[in-house]
Design a protein around this motif. Sequence first.
Motif, short mmCIF file in Angstrom:
data_model
loop_
_atom_site.label_atom_id
_atom_site.label_comp_id
_atom_site.label_asym_id
_atom_site.label_seq_id
_atom_site.Cartn_x
_atom_site.Cartn_y
_atom_site.Cartn_z
N ILE A 166 0.84 -1.20 0.00
CA ILE A 166 0.00 0.00 0.00
C ILE A 166 0.88 1.25 0.00
N VAL A 167 1.92 1.26 0.83
CA VAL A 167 2.82 2.40 0.90
C VAL A 167 3.53 2.60 -0.44
N ARG A 168 3.96 1.51 -1.06
CA ARG A 168 4.62 1.61 -2.37
C ARG A 168 3.67 2.15 -3.44
N ALA A 169 2.41 1.74 -3.41
CA ALA A 169 1.45 2.22 -4.39
C ALA A 169 1.19 3.72 -4.20
N ILE A 170 1.04 4.14 -2.95
CA ILE A 170 0.84 5.56 -2.68
C ILE A 170 2.06 6.36 -3.13
N ALA A 171 3.26 5.85 -2.86
CA ALA A 171 4.49 6.55 -3.26
C ALA A 171 4.59 6.65 -4.78
N ALA A 172 4.19 5.60 -5.49
CA ALA A 172 4.24 5.63 -6.95
C ALA A 172 3.27 6.66 -7.51
N VAL A 173 2.05 6.70 -6.96
CA VAL A 173 1.06 7.68 -7.42
C VAL A 173 1.53 9.09 -7.11
N LEU A 174 2.09 9.30 -5.92
CA LEU A 174 2.59 10.61 -5.54
C LEU A 174 3.74 11.06 -6.45
N ALA A 175 4.63 10.13 -6.81
CA ALA A 175 5.74 10.47 -7.71
C ALA A 175 5.23 10.90 -9.07
N VAL A 176 4.22 10.20 -9.60
CA VAL A 176 3.66 10.57 -10.90
C VAL A 176 2.99 11.93 -10.84
N VAL A 177 2.26 12.20 -9.76
CA VAL A 177 1.58 13.49 -9.62
C VAL A 177 2.60 14.62 -9.51
N LEU A 178 3.64 14.45 -8.71
CA LEU A 178 4.64 15.49 -8.56
C LEU A 178 5.42 15.72 -9.86
N LEU A 179 5.71 14.66 -10.60
CA LEU A 179 6.39 14.81 -11.88
C LEU A 179 5.51 15.57 -12.87
N GLY A 180 4.23 15.25 -12.91
CA GLY A 180 3.30 15.97 -13.79
C GLY A 180 3.17 17.42 -13.38
N ASN A 181 3.19 17.69 -12.09
CA ASN A 181 3.08 19.05 -11.60
C ASN A 181 4.29 19.88 -12.01
N SER A 182 5.48 19.33 -11.90
CA SER A 182 6.68 20.08 -12.27
C SER A 182 6.73 20.32 -13.78
N VAL A 183 6.24 19.37 -14.57
CA VAL A 183 6.19 19.57 -16.02
C VAL A 183 5.19 20.68 -16.35
N ALA A 184 4.08 20.73 -15.64
CA ALA A 184 3.08 21.77 -15.87
C ALA A 184 3.63 23.14 -15.52
N PHE A 185 4.38 23.24 -14.42
CA PHE A 185 4.98 24.53 -14.06
C PHE A 185 6.03 24.95 -15.08
N ALA A 186 6.78 24.00 -15.61
CA ALA A 186 7.80 24.34 -16.60
C ALA A 186 7.16 24.84 -17.88
N ALA A 187 6.03 24.26 -18.26
CA ALA A 187 5.35 24.69 -19.48
C ALA A 187 4.72 26.07 -19.29
N GLY A 188 4.34 26.41 -18.08
CA GLY A 188 3.69 27.69 -17.83
C GLY A 188 4.66 28.80 -17.45
N ALA A 189 5.97 28.55 -17.57
CA ALA A 189 6.95 29.57 -17.23
C ALA A 189 6.82 30.76 -18.18
N PRO A 190 7.04 31.96 -17.67
CA PRO A 190 6.92 33.13 -18.54
C PRO A 190 7.96 33.09 -19.65
N LYS A 191 7.51 33.46 -20.83
CA LYS A 191 8.39 33.43 -21.99
C LYS A 191 8.89 34.84 -22.27
#
Length: 150
Positions: free
Chosen positions: A21-46
């Motif tokens: 259960i802990v491993r599954a939660i950690a995997a989901v959290l890692a995917v969410v955080l990775l997606g969040n950082s990609v979204a912030f990088a795409a929204g950086a001011p140009k």
Amino acid sequence: MRTASHRIFLLNVDSLHPLHIVRAIAAVLAVVLLGNSVAFAAGAPKVKTAMDPVKLKQTLTTRGIGKSVKVTELDGTTISGNLTAVLDDAFDVTLKKATQPVTISYSQVSKVGNGGLTTGAKVGIVILCVTAVVVIATVVVYEKFKNIGY
């Protein structure tokens, strides 16, 4: 006694190990955080750069004097109005409620668009079209079922 067919979820929670259960939660959290950082990088001011003056002059000449134009300058200022004159190193735009034209240098422009419909107007037109299609389809289906005898 309940069997597996009476369960709402087919997953047997009793046989799961807490570490899984802990491993599954950690995997989901890692995917969410990775997606969040990609979204912030795409929204950086140009950094805005000026348009090519030759291309800009050609675009404005093609559009024609008296046509509506929307200009975005490098500092973010947006000017909407009618194109009054196209000069060698600048162009004139007369604002909607003004009588004197504003002279804008080609080197100050980051984006040029037409002064057409706003985004809200476009969304309203799309919603109106979709509503019309739904109403027409509903009437057609209703008439078809009425003729069948339902």
